[in-house]
Design an enzyme around this catalytic site. Structure first.
Site, PDB file in Angstrom:
ATOM      1  N   ASP A 162       2.418  -0.301 -10.820  1.00 14.70           N
ATOM      2  CA  ASP A 162       2.139   0.927 -10.085  1.00 14.70           C
ATOM      3  C   ASP A 162       3.471   1.566  -9.708  1.00 14.70           C
ATOM      4  O   ASP A 162       4.354   0.909  -9.128  1.00 14.70           O
ATOM      5  CB  ASP A 162       1.320   0.644  -8.830  1.00 14.70           C
ATOM      6  CG  ASP A 162      -0.129   0.319  -9.142  1.00 14.70           C
ATOM      7  OD1 ASP A 162      -0.493   0.282 -10.344  1.00 14.70           O
ATOM      8  OD2 ASP A 162      -0.899   0.087  -8.192  1.00 14.70           O
TER       9      ASP A 162
ATOM     10  N   HIS B  14       4.604  -3.877  -9.207  1.00 12.37           N
ATOM     11  CA  HIS B  14       5.103  -2.552  -8.843  1.00 12.37           C
ATOM     12  C   HIS B  14       6.545  -2.417  -9.314  1.00 12.37           C
ATOM     13  O   HIS B  14       7.324  -3.363  -9.209  1.00 12.37           O
ATOM     14  CB  HIS B  14       5.073  -2.340  -7.326  1.00 12.37           C
ATOM     15  CG  HIS B  14       3.709  -2.425  -6.730  1.00 12.37           C
ATOM     16  ND1 HIS B  14       3.070  -3.627  -6.510  1.00 12.37           N
ATOM     17  CD2 HIS B  14       2.860  -1.448  -6.301  1.00 12.37           C
ATOM     18  CE1 HIS B  14       1.878  -3.395  -5.965  1.00 12.37           C
ATOM     19  NE2 HIS B  14       1.734  -2.093  -5.832  1.00 12.37           N
TER      20      HIS B  14
END
Length: 299
Positions: free
Chosen positions: A105, A252
């Protein structure tokens, strides 16, 4: 008329949203700003027009209509016990190959992104990056670089809001704004969507499918954003009881230790016999249903 055979206003809306995929960007933006009542009139017009094209033998339209039907079916088959679910993982128990997907992400920072990309190149691994509109605005060259290196581009909303608290029109806008930005930068039409914070409700899932996207969650969370350290990231993933054929792993970019941990993380997953593939390759595109855990299963 075909539109009379579409059973509900919601499904008619999904149908029309799917047709919008083939419209120009200007028409798309106009459509998603229309009030519901105005849309209803246009739905009847558009479906009737497509019906006439069918009758007149309009070749290319048949393929698009089949695709529309598939999206409607997918939205319907995401419902379990009255709730619509995104894809947490994929049932691959009957497949000879063992495959899992790694995803990142991208909502803040990009200092470690090139290092992540270089490590992925070193191990010849392709992954999926879910990007917010703000990240795309701040790092357009990075978006192009990710795409140039052969990775999936995924939609993570425009503003990283809790989308279960938004209206249908607001959710559509959150998705389409970043979609249009990425399309303009790369020419690529994204079709994978991950809701911010993993927050969703049934209406969001229906909206996502209706916009010709697949809603994607994860079955393993590295918790890399908590900055527990390299060993913690590797252990949480490689030793997870959910590391199984069809798993989807959440990481992430911009987290403190992720880039440093990535090589060992990939090595640990591969040592267990798994091939890492992008989510676009892992999921089942058509003719599937969900179980109560969010596992996608072929019909």
């Amino acid at each position: 008329p075909v539109h009379n055979n579409i059973p509900s206003p919601l499904i008619r809306e999904i149908y029309m949203n799917q047709l919008m995929r083939y419209a120009s960007d200007g028409i798309k933006k106009t459509w998603y700003k229309m009030p519901q009542g105005v849309r209803a009139t246009w739905i009847m017009f558009a479906v009737t027009a497509v019906s006439l094209q069918w009758c007149l033998g309009g070749g290319g339209s048949n393929e698009k209509m089949v695709s529309s039907a598939n999206v409607i079916s997918d939205a319907k088959n995401s419902t379990i016990n009255g709730k619509d679910l995104p894809i947490y993982c994929v049932d691959r128990q009957n497949d000879a190959s063992k495959q899992v997907s790694l995803s990142f992400d991208a909502a803040w920072g990009a200092d470690d992104t090139i290092r992540i990309l270089d490590t992925l190149d070193k191990y010849n691994v392709k992954v999926t990056f879910f990007m917010t509109g703000g990240w795309v605005n701040d790092y357009p060259d990075m978006v192009k670089e990710i795409y140039a290196r052969g990775h999936d581009l995924g939609n993570h909303s425009e503003n990283h809001k809790q989308m279960s608290k938004l209206s249908e029109a607001q959710n559509q806008e959150e998705i389409m704004k970043v979609h249009d930005k990425v399309k303009e930068l790369t020419g690529y039409d994204m079709f994978l969507f991950r809701p911010p914070y993993g927050d969703y409700d049934s209406e969001l899932i229906k909206t996502v499918y209706g916009m010709n996207y697949y809603p994607i969650q994860w079955s393993i969370d590295s918790l890399d954003w908590k900055d527990y350290g390299v060993d913690s990231i590797i252990k949480r993933v490689v030793e997870s009881k959910y590391l199984d054929n069809g798993a989807i792993i959440l990481c992430h970019n911009g987290a403190k230790y992720t880039a440093e941990a990535l090589g060992s993380l990939i090595g640990g997953i591969q040592a267990k016999g798994y091939e890492l593939v992008p989510i676009s390759q892992l999921i089942i595109r058509d003719d599937f249903h969900m179980d109560t855990t969010g596992k996608q299963i072929a019909d």
